[in-house]
Scaffold this motif. Sequence first.
Motif, PDB file in Angstrom:
ATOM      1  N   THR A 187      41.848  45.826  41.651  1.00 59.82           N
ATOM      2  CA  THR A 187      41.210  47.124  41.492  1.00 59.82           C
ATOM      3  C   THR A 187      41.616  48.004  42.669  1.00 59.82           C
ATOM      4  N   ALA A 218      36.589  45.825  37.530  1.00 57.25           N
ATOM      5  CA  ALA A 218      35.573  45.438  38.499  1.00 57.25           C
ATOM      6  C   ALA A 218      34.264  45.073  37.801  1.00 57.25           C
ATOM      7  N   THR A 227      34.316  41.582  35.938  1.00 55.60           N
ATOM      8  CA  THR A 227      34.613  40.391  36.743  1.00 55.60           C
ATOM      9  C   THR A 227      33.523  39.334  36.621  1.00 55.60           C
ATOM     10  N   THR A 273      38.231  39.664  41.725  1.00 51.38           N
ATOM     11  CA  THR A 273      39.009  40.903  41.730  1.00 51.38           C
ATOM     12  C   THR A 273      39.150  41.382  43.164  1.00 51.38           C
ATOM     13  N   VAL A 321      34.051  40.972  43.567  1.00 51.08           N
ATOM     14  CA  VAL A 321      35.002  42.052  43.820  1.00 51.08           C
ATOM     15  C   VAL A 321      35.113  42.162  45.333  1.00 51.08           C
TER      16      VAL A 321
END
Length: 281
Positions: A177, A200, A203, A219, A272
């Motif tokens: 991302t 995102a 995820t 991510t 993330v």
Amino acid sequence: MPQLPHPTAESLRRDPLPLRGRTALVTGASRRGGIGYAVARRLAAYGASVYLHHHVPHDAAMPWGADRPENVIAAVREACADPEARVVEGPGDLSDPKAPAELIASAAEALGGRIDILVANHALSGSDGTLDAIDAAMLDAHWAVDTRSVLLLVQAYARLRAALPPRTPGGRVVMMTSGQDIAGGMPGEIAYALQKGALASITRSLSTTLAENAITVNTVNPGPVDTDYMTGDAYATIAAMFPGGRWGMPDDPARLITWLATDEAEWVTGQVIDSEGGFRR
């Protein structure tokens, strides 16, 4: 087998090739100035066999220009640490809805029938704008490449892994991302930010879906990385926004992504992760 509360002293000694015997597909590894190339080199240096996906026409249309696939793969092979590991490459236009499953099949065949690690690094550049400038074609183009193709890659990868014995170790998915959820966002690239934001957001759901198959899903937001797309005063302005006074280099996120692919990261999933070197927006 019950898990010990502490690892043995022997297991704490770091294996110099923690990915020996593992296989990886890295998408968007088409030029030596990019993150995908840096990830592929790191994976190979850790012992993995690697399939490099590329789509040369995309880069040829960009200001930075295209690289030659044979030069990219030769440089990755130079980093390969396991003499038994393979490094191969192949093309694919991931805007085609059939291409993700075909790519997974081609990579698996080239790597001996199995893919352990999927790094979805590819993305569409350009064809974007502000809220007032975007149109349906721009939105559709970014959806097809930046989001739809990634989810179809994960789907085909998961189906391939499902044929392995239950809870076969080493299953890893890493998506990319771009910090669109951090302060300031990306108001000049609405289509790109929207589709990367979708990755995102999905995820956690993907990680829960694939956990029973011993596959982690994370991510990575690499922040601004010098991949030859900016020069001059603008480049210096961005560099000054890092405490270290420099841009991120492709190997900066590559180190994190490669660690996520190792067994040391098996307890990290659904995250993330921002890897931005303290970048100040």
